[in-house]
Scaffold this motif. Structure first.
Motif, PDB file in Angstrom:
ATOM      1  N   LEU A  24       0.819  -1.218   0.000  1.00 31.19           N
ATOM      2  CA  LEU A  24       0.000   0.000   0.000  1.00 31.19           C
ATOM      3  C   LEU A  24       0.852   1.266   0.000  1.00 31.19           C
ATOM      4  O   LEU A  24       0.577   2.218  -0.738  1.00 31.19           O
ATOM      5  CB  LEU A  24      -0.917   0.007   1.230  1.00 31.19           C
ATOM      6  N   MET A  25       1.901   1.276   0.822  1.00 30.74           N
ATOM      7  CA  MET A  25       2.696   2.489   0.985  1.00 30.74           C
ATOM      8  C   MET A  25       3.534   2.803  -0.255  1.00 30.74           C
ATOM      9  O   MET A  25       3.601   3.948  -0.700  1.00 30.74           O
ATOM     10  CB  MET A  25       3.600   2.373   2.212  1.00 30.74           C
ATOM     11  N   TYR A  26       4.183   1.802  -0.831  1.00 29.42           N
ATOM     12  CA  TYR A  26       5.003   2.057  -2.017  1.00 29.42           C
ATOM     13  C   TYR A  26       4.129   2.470  -3.201  1.00 29.42           C
ATOM     14  O   TYR A  26       4.523   3.298  -4.017  1.00 29.42           O
ATOM     15  CB  TYR A  26       5.842   0.825  -2.367  1.00 29.42           C
ATOM     16  N   ALA A  27       2.924   1.888  -3.284  1.00 32.03           N
ATOM     17  CA  ALA A  27       1.990   2.278  -4.345  1.00 32.03           C
ATOM     18  C   ALA A  27       1.547   3.732  -4.145  1.00 32.03           C
ATOM     19  O   ALA A  27       1.441   4.505  -5.109  1.00 32.03           O
ATOM     20  CB  ALA A  27       0.778   1.348  -4.345  1.00 32.03           C
ATOM     21  N   PHE A  28       1.294   4.110  -2.890  1.00 34.14           N
ATOM     22  CA  PHE A  28       0.911   5.488  -2.566  1.00 34.14           C
ATOM     23  C   PHE A  28       2.027   6.465  -2.949  1.00 34.14           C
ATOM     24  O   PHE A  28       1.777   7.516  -3.549  1.00 34.14           O
ATOM     25  CB  PHE A  28       0.613   5.588  -1.064  1.00 34.14           C
ATOM     26  N   LEU A  42       9.543   2.769  -7.135  1.00 31.97           N
ATOM     27  CA  LEU A  42       8.548   2.550  -6.090  1.00 31.97           C
ATOM     28  C   LEU A  42       7.476   1.560  -6.525  1.00 31.97           C
ATOM     29  O   LEU A  42       6.991   0.754  -5.724  1.00 31.97           O
ATOM     30  CB  LEU A  42       7.918   3.889  -5.691  1.00 31.97           C
ATOM     31  N   GLU A  43       7.085   1.605  -7.789  1.00 31.26           N
ATOM     32  CA  GLU A  43       6.117   0.632  -8.309  1.00 31.26           C
ATOM     33  C   GLU A  43       6.694  -0.781  -8.258  1.00 31.26           C
ATOM     34  O   GLU A  43       6.001  -1.741  -7.928  1.00 31.26           O
ATOM     35  CB  GLU A  43       5.723   0.994  -9.740  1.00 31.26           C
ATOM     36  N   LYS A  44       7.991  -0.895  -8.581  1.00 29.73           N
ATOM     37  CA  LYS A  44       8.658  -2.205  -8.524  1.00 29.73           C
ATOM     38  C   LYS A  44       8.709  -2.712  -7.084  1.00 29.73           C
ATOM     39  O   LYS A  44       8.492  -3.900  -6.818  1.00 29.73           O
ATOM     40  CB  LYS A  44      10.075  -2.082  -9.090  1.00 29.73           C
ATOM     41  N   MET A  45       8.979  -1.813  -6.142  1.00 33.72           N
ATOM     42  CA  MET A  45       9.031  -2.207  -4.738  1.00 33.72           C
ATOM     43  C   MET A  45       7.660  -2.659  -4.253  1.00 33.72           C
ATOM     44  O   MET A  45       7.545  -3.627  -3.489  1.00 33.72           O
ATOM     45  CB  MET A  45       9.567  -1.051  -3.900  1.00 33.72           C
ATOM     46  N   SER A  46       6.596  -1.986  -4.696  1.00 33.69           N
ATOM     47  CA  SER A  46       5.242  -2.388  -4.324  1.00 33.69           C
ATOM     48  C   SER A  46       4.935  -3.776  -4.877  1.00 33.69           C
ATOM     49  O   SER A  46       4.345  -4.620  -4.195  1.00 33.69           O
ATOM     50  CB  SER A  46       4.225  -1.372  -4.863  1.00 33.69           C
ATOM     51  N   SER A  47       5.367  -4.012  -6.117  1.00 36.74           N
ATOM     52  CA  SER A  47       5.157  -5.318  -6.748  1.00 36.74           C
ATOM     53  C   SER A  47       5.908  -6.419  -6.003  1.00 36.74           C
ATOM     54  O   SER A  47       5.384  -7.519  -5.777  1.00 36.74           O
ATOM     55  CB  SER A  47       5.611  -5.258  -8.207  1.00 36.74           C
ATOM     56  N   LYS A  50       4.202  -7.300  -2.807  1.00 40.10           N
ATOM     57  CA  LYS A  50       3.011  -8.115  -3.049  1.00 40.10           C
ATOM     58  C   LYS A  50       3.379  -9.584  -3.197  1.00 40.10           C
ATOM     59  O   LYS A  50       2.691 -10.472  -2.683  1.00 40.10           O
ATOM     60  CB  LYS A  50       2.293  -7.629  -4.313  1.00 40.10           C
ATOM     61  N   MET A  51       4.514  -9.822  -3.885  1.00 43.95           N
ATOM     62  CA  MET A  51       4.993 -11.195  -4.028  1.00 43.95           C
ATOM     63  C   MET A  51       5.388 -11.776  -2.673  1.00 43.95           C
ATOM     64  O   MET A  51       5.050 -12.914  -2.337  1.00 43.95           O
ATOM     65  CB  MET A  51       6.194 -11.228  -4.988  1.00 43.95           C
ATOM     66  N   HIS A  52       6.073 -10.964  -1.847  1.00 45.87           N
ATOM     67  CA  HIS A  52       6.467 -11.424  -0.514  1.00 45.87           C
ATOM     68  C   HIS A  52       5.229 -11.792   0.308  1.00 45.87           C
ATOM     69  O   HIS A  52       5.192 -12.823   0.987  1.00 45.87           O
ATOM     70  CB  HIS A  52       7.227 -10.320   0.236  1.00 45.87           C
ATOM     71  N   ALA A  53       4.225 -10.926   0.244  1.00 45.72           N
ATOM     72  CA  ALA A  53       3.006 -11.149   1.028  1.00 45.72           C
ATOM     73  C   ALA A  53       2.345 -12.466   0.634  1.00 45.72           C
ATOM     74  O   ALA A  53       1.857 -13.207   1.497  1.00 45.72           O
ATOM     75  CB  ALA A  53       2.034  -9.988   0.830  1.00 45.72           C
ATOM     76  N   LYS A  54       2.328 -12.764  -0.659  1.00 39.00           N
ATOM     77  CA  LYS A  54       1.714 -14.009  -1.133  1.00 39.00           C
ATOM     78  C   LYS A  54       2.501 -15.228  -0.647  1.00 39.00           C
ATOM     79  O   LYS A  54       1.925 -16.279  -0.357  1.00 39.00           O
ATOM     80  CB  LYS A  54       1.621 -14.009  -2.659  1.00 39.00           C
ATOM     81  N   VAL A  55       3.826 -15.068  -0.570  1.00 39.51           N
ATOM     82  CA  VAL A  55       4.662 -16.164  -0.055  1.00 39.51           C
ATOM     83  C   VAL A  55       4.279 -16.484   1.381  1.00 39.51           C
ATOM     84  O   VAL A  55       4.035 -17.642   1.737  1.00 39.51           O
ATOM     85  CB  VAL A  55       6.158 -15.791  -0.134  1.00 39.51           C
ATOM     86  N   TRP A  56       4.189 -15.441   2.216  1.00 42.10           N
ATOM     87  CA  TRP A  56       3.848 -15.674   3.622  1.00 42.10           C
ATOM     88  C   TRP A  56       2.390 -16.101   3.783  1.00 42.10           C
ATOM     89  O   TRP A  56       2.069 -16.906   4.658  1.00 42.10           O
ATOM     90  CB  TRP A  56       4.126 -14.430   4.444  1.00 42.10           C
TER      91      TRP A  56
END
Length: 293
Positions: A24-28, A42-47, A50-56
């Protein structure tokens, strides 16, 4: 997969929450960017987050949503202090303890290695971020240091000589505005002499830092009754220490510089000047025969 103990699951969910906040923050931050390079990073960091979140999430089997109040506060801090500060603050907070990471690595060796690689990649990305205001930290330090030292001394000197908060406030405001214009002009001329094409911006940052410090330092004298000059003085000293603390914390995070050394240096200088000026003010009142009562 074998059952996961509570300690490991707690670390997994904590990591998942960090990543969801990052999405959310990097997208903002990216949406607010006019600079295309910073926007892409920043868009790449948000992406990546998102991948990290899906892993966890694949391990916790639970969707975790960030606290909207916390996200709102983080967005406000980003607007006020800049995206570089928030990116580095988030990266600091996101790092797992060595013991915690060892626990995750033992349980999910392949997954942990992927996330570790991605986090290393993120560090490389945020090292590439370029924010204009950080180019003028030197100008802000110049304005802030001068304001704190000069105004702390001036206000300390007249507080117990005049013994009236409104008279002290008037003195501080007049001195502060004059000194702000003088400092900004001096900075502009110095930067022009050094061939800096952005001399106007540099002088602007110097002036803004100076006048903000002046306003905060004079505020206690404006708010308190005339006879409470001693309390106003104590509040002013506390304000000075807070400004020094806050600014040096900002620099330590945004530019990865040591905090304690810079804080102590600025605090000692400002308070020493205040003490000397305080004594001079008392002596001047005594020998000039000034009686404000």
């Amino acid at each position: 997969m074998t059952s996961i103990n509570n300690e490991v699951m707690k670390l997994v969910k904590s990591s998942q929450l960090d990543e969801e906040e990052g999405v959310l923050m990097y997208a903002f931050m990216a949406k607010r960017q006019k600079d295309e390079k910073n926007k892409a990073i920043l868009e790449k960091m948000s992406s990546d987050e998102k991948m990290h979140a899906k892993v966890w999430e694949s391990i916790s089997n639970e969707k975790i949503k960030p606290n909207p109040i916390k996200i709102g506060f983080m967005k406000l801090v980003t607007i006020l202090l800049g995206f570089t500060f928030m990116v580095k603050k988030m990266q600091r907070n996101e790092q797992l303890t060595i013991e915690g990471y060892d626990l995750l690595a033992k349980e999910f060796e392949h997954t942990a290695r992927i996330v570790e690689d991605e986090r290393r990649h993120e560090k490389e990305l945020y090292a590439m971020l370029d924010e204009e205001r950080l180019h003028y930290v030197g100008a802000m330090v110049l304005g802030l240091n001068d304001a704190l030292v000069e105004l702390t001394g001036a206000i300390a000197g007249v507080t117990f000589a005049l013994q009236d908060t409104k008279l002290v406030a008037m003195t501080g405001i007049i001195t502060g505005i004059s000194a702000t214009l003088s400092m900004a002009a001096s900075n502009y001329l110095a930067e022009r002499a050094n061939g800096n094409e952005n001399a106007i911006k540099s002088s602007f940052y110097t002036g803004v830092a100076y006048i903000v410090a002046v306003g905060l330092m004079v505020l206690p004298y404006l708010l308190l009754p005339s006879e409470m000059y001693g309390t106003a003085f104590a509040c002013m000293i506390a304000t000075v220490l807070f400004i020094i603390l806050f600014f040096n914390y900002y620099i330590s995070v945004a530019k990865d510089e040591p905090f304690v050394k810079r804080f102590l240096e600025m605090a000692i200088i400002s308070l020493s000047v205040a003490a000397i000026s305080f004594v001079i003010g008392l002596l001047a009142k005594q020998f000039l025969g000034i009686d404000t009562l």
